[in-house]
Design a protein around this motif. Structure first.
Motif, short mmCIF file in Angstrom:
data_model
loop_
_atom_site.label_atom_id
_atom_site.label_comp_id
_atom_site.label_asym_id
_atom_site.label_seq_id
_atom_site.Cartn_x
_atom_site.Cartn_y
_atom_site.Cartn_z
N HIS A 120 0.83 -1.20 0.00
CA HIS A 120 0.00 0.00 0.00
C HIS A 120 0.86 1.25 0.00
CE1 HIS A 120 -3.05 -2.74 2.23
NE2 HIS A 120 -3.11 -2.92 0.91
N ALA A 121 2.03 1.19 0.63
CA ALA A 121 2.92 2.34 0.71
C ALA A 121 3.55 2.68 -0.63
CB ALA A 121 4.02 2.09 1.74
N GLY A 122 3.54 1.74 -1.58
CA GLY A 122 4.09 2.01 -2.89
C GLY A 122 5.56 2.38 -2.85
N ASN A 123 5.90 3.47 -3.55
CA ASN A 123 7.30 3.89 -3.59
C ASN A 123 7.72 4.69 -2.36
OD1 ASN A 123 6.46 6.63 -4.01
ND2 ASN A 123 6.27 6.21 -6.20
N GLY A 124 6.78 4.93 -1.42
CA GLY A 124 7.12 5.58 -0.16
C GLY A 124 7.32 7.08 -0.24
N PHE A 125 6.94 7.73 -1.34
CA PHE A 125 7.24 9.14 -1.54
C PHE A 125 6.77 10.02 -0.38
CE2 PHE A 125 5.42 13.22 -2.95
CZ PHE A 125 6.59 13.89 -3.30
N LEU A 126 5.50 9.94 -0.01
CA LEU A 126 4.98 10.84 1.01
C LEU A 126 5.69 10.65 2.35
CD1 LEU A 126 1.13 10.65 0.31
CD2 LEU A 126 2.65 12.58 -0.14
N MET A 127 6.01 9.41 2.67
CA MET A 127 6.68 9.15 3.94
C MET A 127 8.14 9.57 3.89
SD MET A 127 3.88 7.31 3.59
CE MET A 127 4.26 5.83 2.64
N GLU A 128 8.80 9.34 2.76
CA GLU A 128 10.19 9.79 2.63
C GLU A 128 10.29 11.31 2.75
OE1 GLU A 128 11.43 8.19 -1.08
OE2 GLU A 128 11.66 6.14 -0.31
N GLN A 129 9.25 12.01 2.31
CA GLN A 129 9.23 13.47 2.42
C GLN A 129 8.84 13.94 3.82
OE1 GLN A 129 10.12 15.76 0.07
NE2 GLN A 129 10.76 14.06 -1.25
N GLY A 130 8.30 13.04 4.65
CA GLY A 130 7.96 13.39 6.02
C GLY A 130 6.59 14.00 6.22
N PHE A 131 5.68 13.84 5.25
CA PHE A 131 4.33 14.39 5.40
C PHE A 131 3.54 13.61 6.44
CE2 PHE A 131 5.28 16.09 1.19
CZ PHE A 131 4.76 17.38 1.28
N THR A 132 2.66 14.31 7.14
CA THR A 132 1.62 13.69 7.95
C THR A 132 0.34 13.74 7.15
OG1 THR A 132 2.62 14.30 10.07
CG2 THR A 132 0.24 13.89 10.05
N ILE A 133 -0.34 12.63 7.01
CA ILE A 133 -1.57 12.57 6.21
C ILE A 133 -2.76 12.55 7.15
CG2 ILE A 133 -2.96 11.15 4.65
CD1 ILE A 133 0.83 11.15 4.49
N VAL A 134 -3.76 13.36 6.84
CA VAL A 134 -4.98 13.42 7.64
C VAL A 134 -6.18 13.28 6.71
CG1 VAL A 134 -6.45 14.86 9.12
CG2 VAL A 134 -3.96 14.87 9.43
N ILE A 135 -7.15 12.47 7.14
CA ILE A 135 -8.42 12.34 6.43
C ILE A 135 -9.55 12.48 7.44
CG2 ILE A 135 -9.91 10.80 5.10
CD1 ILE A 135 -7.45 9.50 3.95
N VAL A 136 -10.52 13.31 7.11
CA VAL A 136 -11.74 13.46 7.90
C VAL A 136 -12.91 13.27 6.94
CG1 VAL A 136 -13.14 14.99 9.33
CG2 VAL A 136 -10.64 15.08 9.49
N ALA A 137 -13.80 12.34 7.22
CA ALA A 137 -14.93 12.10 6.33
C ALA A 137 -15.81 13.34 6.26
CB ALA A 137 -15.74 10.91 6.81
N TRP A 138 -16.31 13.63 5.05
CA TRP A 138 -17.14 14.83 4.87
C TRP A 138 -18.44 14.55 4.12
CZ3 TRP A 138 -18.45 16.65 -0.02
CH2 TRP A 138 -17.74 16.08 -1.09
#
Length: 681
Positions: A120-138
């Motif tokens: 699921h992490a794939g190539n790891g781009f977002l994590m290698e860049q250090g982003f925090t991901i947030v999702i809130v249902a709308w």
């Protein structure tokens, strides 16, 4: 249970907090492990507080014993275990119909609504860049299932009764044998139940094209009912194939089946609306807490995010534009909820919130859902005047809290989603965008581009689906926005077609210039935009008057990108596959006979392969240069792709890490996703 804040106008309480590891403990860089936080947030608001006046129908939402209005929403956070190893920036995904897609589009990951593994992490781009991901249902009309993220909002009540309204819904079946559909049109979407099961009190009809005279379907030939059973499981058990027809106020049953490709519409009296607009409120309140509350209950309090970026595609890209336009980006105290936003393939639309809205229905296309009123003035981020109504407006009208914007769209948006109006006035004249806005047109690509390339299919279309790969642009665009926010480094100028240089043209000029490719049908027009009077209630958040009044003479200008001699778009940000093409790639595709023949199909684009050799071009009469004459060999093609990729790096529009991926995909004349059988292969 954790109390997140004590604001008297809005309170958020976090329930059922679960923390787990991500990607089997894989480290994305030195010591950078990630973990997932899943929770349920209860948002409680004072419905009469001034900060909530932008929330439609909130005053009519069911209240608790304290006079407050409550909703409950799913929350997901993907964060570095060691907070000091993050980059201080949140990437917030406005989910599309409850589906989490951030890892799929930014990381080339395997699509899933329950991301946990390295795949699921794939190539790891977002994590290698250090982003925090947030999702809130709308989106409150999304039902649970398939791991979708959901929000529960209260019902609308007036004088202790549920309101009723005559509404219209539309259905198109793509295959034979469909006899039963939910009134929402989608199994995963909440329907507004009918007040009565009496089909004589409703109207079911069908039409061949949106402008065709409708044919009424007799009320004694259909039912408000659903089909149960009939699975055929259990060999030898006579009951296994049984079906039951069960009365249902939320389904339509047509025993003879819905004819594929026909447009069916049902007009009926609906009831049980819900406070849909609380979805935007929940996003605002939960994200405001995560950014600014220093209390121990905040899962991000160990290192508060300095910045936040919102991303959404298609329906959720429209949601971002609406969220900003209607003032939800003000956290309530003059601070921003999001510093930057990345709406993708939204076209010129916004979301549609009214009392009986179906949020899952895609915005208007030429054939499907043509009367969906998602495309309403204002269309552009820049201020302009609606030449039909005389109103002056813009998406961005609040300088103190408006975010930076990078708006991206494909060729499909110009054909289906009135994309030219994003950067022109309503007569089709170029508009100068604010300094805080960039618009990038991803030339000759289609609305949906699979991050994991595969051989193209056709579906109910004349042509192969467009296979231009644009996934690498997502990563570059995100970093452009991050640098703009954190370092004040503005991205490159917008790349869009313009009237001024004749790269944005009326349809007739486009048709006259498009190459005469043997056997290829051309569109009869893009998805035009007449002025539609939906009634005064829509502007107030009420239900749509039935039927709306469509003008025959008052039209908003819809223009399309000019093409080169191959039929590929001239202007914009050209992906390597467009700069070094193996075919004509368009933003449009044509419906097959029996499926609305001749009309544009959904959001589909086309891939029209070049002739492979000089001999083939001569036999077929194809005016486009053959592949062998362009590149000489498979290696020559791969080198052309690599050169196109390197040129994009210079402007920061492509990341150097993606060059090798793109070049590898070009191997063997792009055999992964093209259909050519070149000599020697």
């Amino acid at each position: 249970m954790q109390k997140l804040n004590s604001d008297p106008d809005a309170q958020v309480v976090l329930h059922d907090v679960r923390v787990g590891s991500f990607a089997e403990g894989h480290a994305f860089g030195p010591g950078r492990l990630y973990e997932i936080v899943n929770a349920s947030a209860q948002v409680t608001v004072d419905p009469v507080a001034p900060r909530h006046h932008c929330v439609l129908d909130l005053a009519n939402a069911q209240r608790d014993e304290d006079g407050k209005v409550r909703c409950r929403t799913d929350v997901m956070i993907l964060r570095p275990e060691d907070h000091s190893k993050g980059n201080g920036c949140v990437l917030f995904e406005f989910v599309n119909r409850g589906n989490k897609r951030f890892l799929q589009f930014f990381n080339d990951g395997f699509p899933t609504n329950e991301p946990v593994s390295s795949a699921h992490a794939g190539n790891g781009f977002l994590m290698e860049q250090g982003f925090t991901i947030v999702i809130v249902a709308w989106q409150a009309d999304v039902l649970p299932g398939n791991g979708r993220i959901c929000i529960d909002v209260p019902p609308i009540v007036i004088d202790e009764l549920s309101p009723q309204q005559t509404i219209r819904c539309e259905f198109i079946a793509d295959m034979k044998g469909v006899t039963c559909l939910p009134l929402s049109g989608k199994p995963g979407t909440r329907s507004y139940p009918a007040v009565s099961l009496d089909t004589r009190a409703a109207l079911l009809r069908r039409r061949r094209y949106p402008s065709s005279e409708p044919e009424r379907i007799a009320p004694d030939t259909w039912q408000f009912a659903r089909v149960e059973g009939g699975t055929g499981l259990g060999a030898g058990d006579v009951s296994a194939g049984e079906q039951a027809i069960v009365a249902s106020r939320s389904h339509v049953y047509l025993p003879g089946g819905f004819e594929p490709g026909w447009i069916y519409e049902l007009v009926y009296t609906a009831t049980a609306p819900i406070a849909l607009d609380m979805g935007f409120l929940a996003v605002r309140e939960v994200m405001s807490f995560l950014r600014y509350d220093t209390g121990a209950g905040n899962p991000l309090a160990a290192r508060l995010p300095k910045h936040a970026i919102a991303w959404g595609r298609s329906q959720s890209g429209r949601a971002i534009r609406d969220f900003v336009y209607r003032g939800f980006n003000d956290a309530g105290d003059g601070r921003r909820v999001f510093d930057g936003v990345l709406p993708h393939v939204s076209g010129a639309g916004k979301t549609l919130f009214h009392r009986f809205a179906n949020m899952v229905i895609p915005a208007s296309r030429q054939y499907e859902d043509w009367l969906n009123p998602a495309d309403r003035f204002p269309f552009s981020y820049a201020s302009s005047v609606d030449h039909i109504t005389g109103v002056q407006d813009a998406i961005l009208t609040r300088p103190a809290t408006d975010p930076l914007v990078i708006h991206t769209q494909t060729g499909s948006e110009y054909w289906y989603r009135r994309g030219s109006l994003v950067h022109t006035d309503t007569r089709g004249n170029d508009l100068v965008q604010p300094d805080t806005v960039r618009i990038y047109f991803w030339s000759s690509s289609q609305h949906w581009s699979d991050p994991r390339p595969a051989k193209p299919g056709r579906g109910p279309c004349e042509n192969f689906q467009n296979i231009v790969s644009t996934v690498a642009f997502f990563r570059a665009t995100l970093l452009l926005m991050q640098r703009w926010i954190t370092d004040g480094i503005a991205p490159p100028p917008s790349r869009i077609p313009k009237r001024a240089d004749a790269t944005l043209v009326p349809f007739d000029a486009w048709r006259a210039a498009f190459p005469a490719i043997p056997g290829v049908k051309l569109p009869y027009s893009p998805n035009v935009l007449p002025y539609v009077d939906y009634g005064p209630e829509l502007a107030l958040g009420g239900p749509i008057a039935e039927p709306p009044i469509v003008s025959d003479t008052q039209i908003y200008a819809v223009l399309v990108p000019a093409t080169d001699i191959d039929g590929n778009d001239v202007a914009g940000l050209r992906a390597p596959m467009v700069e070094a093409p193996l075919g004509t790639y368009t933003g449009w595709n044509i419906r097959l006979r029996g499926h609305g023949h001749g009309a544009l199909h959904d959001f589909s684009g086309s891939y029209l392969p070049f002739p492979e050799t000089v001999e083939e071009a001569g036999i077929t009469g194809d005016p486009r240069a053959p592949i062998t004459a362009r590149y000489g060999s498979a290696q020559g093609y791969a080198e052309a792709i690599r050169g196109a990729a390197l040129a994009l790096i210079q402007d920061g529009l492509l990341l150097s890490a993606d060059v090798e991926r793109i070049t590898a995909q070009a191997a063997g004349y792009g055999e992964v996703n093209h259909v050519h059988q070149m000599p020697g292969q």
